[in-house]
Design a protein around this motif. Structure first.
Motif, short mmCIF file in Angstrom:
data_model
loop_
_atom_site.label_atom_id
_atom_site.label_comp_id
_atom_site.label_asym_id
_atom_site.label_seq_id
_atom_site.Cartn_x
_atom_site.Cartn_y
_atom_site.Cartn_z
N LYS A 1 0.80 -1.22 0.00
CA LYS A 1 0.00 0.00 0.00
C LYS A 1 0.84 1.28 0.00
N LYS A 2 2.15 1.14 0.21
CA LYS A 2 3.05 2.31 0.21
C LYS A 2 4.26 2.02 -0.69
N PRO A 3 4.04 1.81 -1.99
CA PRO A 3 5.13 1.38 -2.88
C PRO A 3 6.24 2.41 -3.04
N VAL A 4 5.89 3.68 -3.24
CA VAL A 4 6.90 4.71 -3.46
C VAL A 4 7.73 4.93 -2.20
N GLU A 5 7.05 4.98 -1.06
CA GLU A 5 7.75 5.15 0.21
C GLU A 5 8.65 3.94 0.50
N THR A 6 8.17 2.75 0.17
CA THR A 6 8.96 1.54 0.40
C THR A 6 10.23 1.56 -0.43
N GLN A 7 10.12 1.93 -1.70
CA GLN A 7 11.31 1.98 -2.54
C GLN A 7 12.28 3.07 -2.08
N ALA A 8 11.75 4.19 -1.60
CA ALA A 8 12.62 5.26 -1.09
C ALA A 8 13.41 4.77 0.13
N ARG A 9 12.72 4.01 1.00
CA ARG A 9 13.40 3.46 2.18
C ARG A 9 14.49 2.48 1.78
N VAL A 10 14.17 1.58 0.84
CA VAL A 10 15.16 0.61 0.36
C VAL A 10 16.36 1.33 -0.25
N PHE A 11 16.09 2.35 -1.06
CA PHE A 11 17.16 3.10 -1.72
C PHE A 11 18.13 3.70 -0.70
N HIS A 12 17.59 4.39 0.29
CA HIS A 12 18.46 5.05 1.27
C HIS A 12 19.23 4.04 2.12
N ASN B 1 21.70 8.77 -23.59
CA ASN B 1 21.40 9.11 -22.20
C ASN B 1 19.92 8.90 -21.90
N PRO B 2 19.47 7.66 -21.83
CA PRO B 2 18.04 7.40 -21.63
C PRO B 2 17.59 7.76 -20.22
N SER B 3 16.33 8.10 -20.07
CA SER B 3 15.78 8.43 -18.75
C SER B 3 15.67 7.19 -17.89
N ARG B 4 16.05 7.33 -16.61
CA ARG B 4 15.95 6.24 -15.65
C ARG B 4 14.80 6.55 -14.70
N LEU B 5 13.73 5.78 -14.83
CA LEU B 5 12.51 6.03 -14.07
C LEU B 5 12.49 5.20 -12.80
N THR B 6 11.80 5.69 -11.78
CA THR B 6 11.58 4.92 -10.56
C THR B 6 10.12 4.47 -10.52
N ILE B 7 9.77 3.74 -9.49
CA ILE B 7 8.50 3.03 -9.48
C ILE B 7 7.30 3.96 -9.64
#
Length: 496
Positions: free
Chosen positions: A24-35, A311-317
């Motif tokens: 239910k919190k995909p963007v926040e979850t990926q941000a946490r994993v990234f950091h 230089n292609p764009s790198r997208l996040t979730i």
């Protein structure tokens, strides 16, 4: 219902409930994993050389860390293989998963104490999601077979080395050990055909409820069982009701499997690799595989048609769209950074995020600019199979650029189990489906640059002979669905 199955249902309810927290919190979850990834690896050799201490967000990361494949990380991995510490990830890895690359030779993919548990948890959760949704937990009382590589490990600089499926065999939960087949000794047999015969010996009179493996190799196991007993697999294993697979699209095999089993069984698709366990089928009702966003993997996505740009764009979730073909880029707790796995995916849902694997960025046909991908050829074949009473064992597609006469074409090399009554109509159905899916291919056909595809029959066991000839018979080895050259096609023509 046994106590074991009741306990499995209760456990499934609890663990699937936990999954909802990150779903239910995909963007926040990926941000946490990234950091967490950046912070943990800041003092490694790779982290220092790529200024991890200055990275605050994915845009900074994209500036500091270029997308790479195994060759791009080879110098670092070579240092890890020599036994050096703190190179890509703190300390040393627990294991190396050895894989064979087409251009890199043997590849050594690190598995760390942080990454290894995610493989085990994902496989477990795939089963728990199935139990929670269907209420079917009776299979836990029967025997389960996992067709996999040898669990025997060697040492490399004091680090255990083996195939991923063999390494995972060391992590079977204690509550499943009594249910698990084949035996350790049989699993250690290297020769695949000898191993399959031994697995038949051990399982033929057992209460098999779950069978797992790559479809083409499970099919060989089923055929050996039928040869031995003259019974459909479903009659032999009356409580067999769940097939687990990964690595290839099951749909082209489904009709053949139902014929061998004698009935339809439920299936669960997995998306594992040595580099990480990325997704699994969490629902029997919804299309696609649940992308695992909390498993120590940070995902980036590059549009496939832009991948080879400068230089292609790198997208996040949070940036991805439905039905766009993306190359999946991963950074992991095993120390793989902006790593091009080579797989292409499409999102079928963004609430939750579910994907299908569409092919490989290097496995396509674009000899004439058509850029045909695996997902398109598999869909086209399934459409044709639905119209004709035919089943196949295996297939691959290659371009014929210089035919003896006439226009060039795509050659479909198919090993039929049951041929269609009208092969020409079957080929036309595939070709029409290809034109409807791929506008470039349609333009080439209508512009008389290409002629419609040609089907070449492959002799019985032709693909098996091919895989054996290149030393990749059995285990987790997969046949490419399509190639931009004729290396596979030319060998198949010699294996009459």
């Amino acid at each position: 219902m046994s106590l074991k199955s009741i306990a499995a249902k209760l456990f499934a309810t609890r663990e699937v409930g936990k999954m909802q927290r990150w779903i239910k919190k995909p963007v926040e979850t990926q941000a946490r994993v990234f950091h967490q990834l950046i912070k943990t690896a800041e003092q490694t050799k790779f982290g220092k050389e790529h200024n991890f201490s200055l990275i605050k967000n994915p845009a900074d990361f994209a500036q500091q860390v270029p997308v790479c494949d195994y060759e791009g990380l080879r110098s670092y991995i070579d240092s890890v293989v020599k036994g050096e510490e703190d190179i890509l990830w703190p300390g040393k890895p627990l294991y190396f998963a050895k894989t064979s690359g087409t251009t890199s030779g043997a590849k050594y993919i690190p598995l760390t104490k942080e990454s290894m548990p995610t493989h085990i948890k994902a496989a477990r959760n795939a089963l728990l999601c199935y139990i929670k949704e269907t209420g079917n937990a009776n299979f836990v009382d029967g025997k389960m077979i996992f067709l996999q590589g040898s669990p025997e490990l060697t040492q490399k600089s004091g680090i255990s080395l083996g195939r991923l499926s063999g390494i995972v065999a060391h992590y079977v939960p204690s509550y499943l050990l009594k249910n698990r087949l084949p035996s350790w000794e049989t699993n250690c047999i290297e020769d695949w055909e000898t191993k399959v015969d031994a697995i038949v010996d051990e399982t033929i009179d057992q209460n098999m409820t779950v069978i797992s493996g790559i479809p083409s190799w499970v099919q060989m196991y089923f055929e050996r069982l039928i040869e031995r007993t003259n019974k459909p697999v479903g009659d032999l294993f009356k409580k067999f009701n769940l097939f687990i697979y990964g690595g290839v699209n099951f749909e082209p095999y489904r009709a053949k499997f139902e014929q061998l089993i004698g009935r339809r069984v439920d299936s669960i698709e997995l998306f594992p690799a040595s580099e990480g366990f990325f997704a699994f089928q969490d629902s029997q009702k919804n299309k696609g595989l649940l992308l695992l966003l909390d498993s120590g993997i940070f995902y980036e996505f590059i549009k496939a048609d832009e991948f080879f740009d400068e230089n292609p764009s790198r997208l996040t979730i949070g940036d991805v769209k439905l039905d766009v073909n993306y190359v999946m880029i991963i950074s992991t707790t095993a120390g793989l950074w902006a790593y091009n796995l080579g797989d292409t995916i499409k999102f079928t849902s963004i609430s939750p995020y579910r994907v299908i694997v569409t092919g490989r960025i290097k496995h396509f046909i674009s000899a004439f600019g058509e850029h045909v991908i695996a997902n398109e050829v598999e869909n086209a074949l399934n459409i044709a199979l639905a119209k004709e009473e035919a089943t196949i064992n295996e297939f691959t597609v290659a371009p014929q650029v210089n035919p003896a006469s006439g226009l060039p074409y795509h050659e479909w090399l198919i090993e039929f189990n049951q041929e269609p009554k009208d092969l020409s109509a079957f080929a036309e159905a595939i070709d029409q489906a290809m034109q409807q899916q791929n506008t470039y291919y349609d333009d080439l056909i209508s512009g008389s640059i290409l002629r419609p595809l040609k089907i070449t029959r492959v002799a019985p066991e032709g693909f098996k002979k091919y895989m054996k000839s290149i030393g990749k018979l059995g285990g987790q080895n997969k046949l490419p669905r399509l190639s931009n050259d004729r290396k596979i096609a030319d060998v198949l023509e010699t294996l009459k």
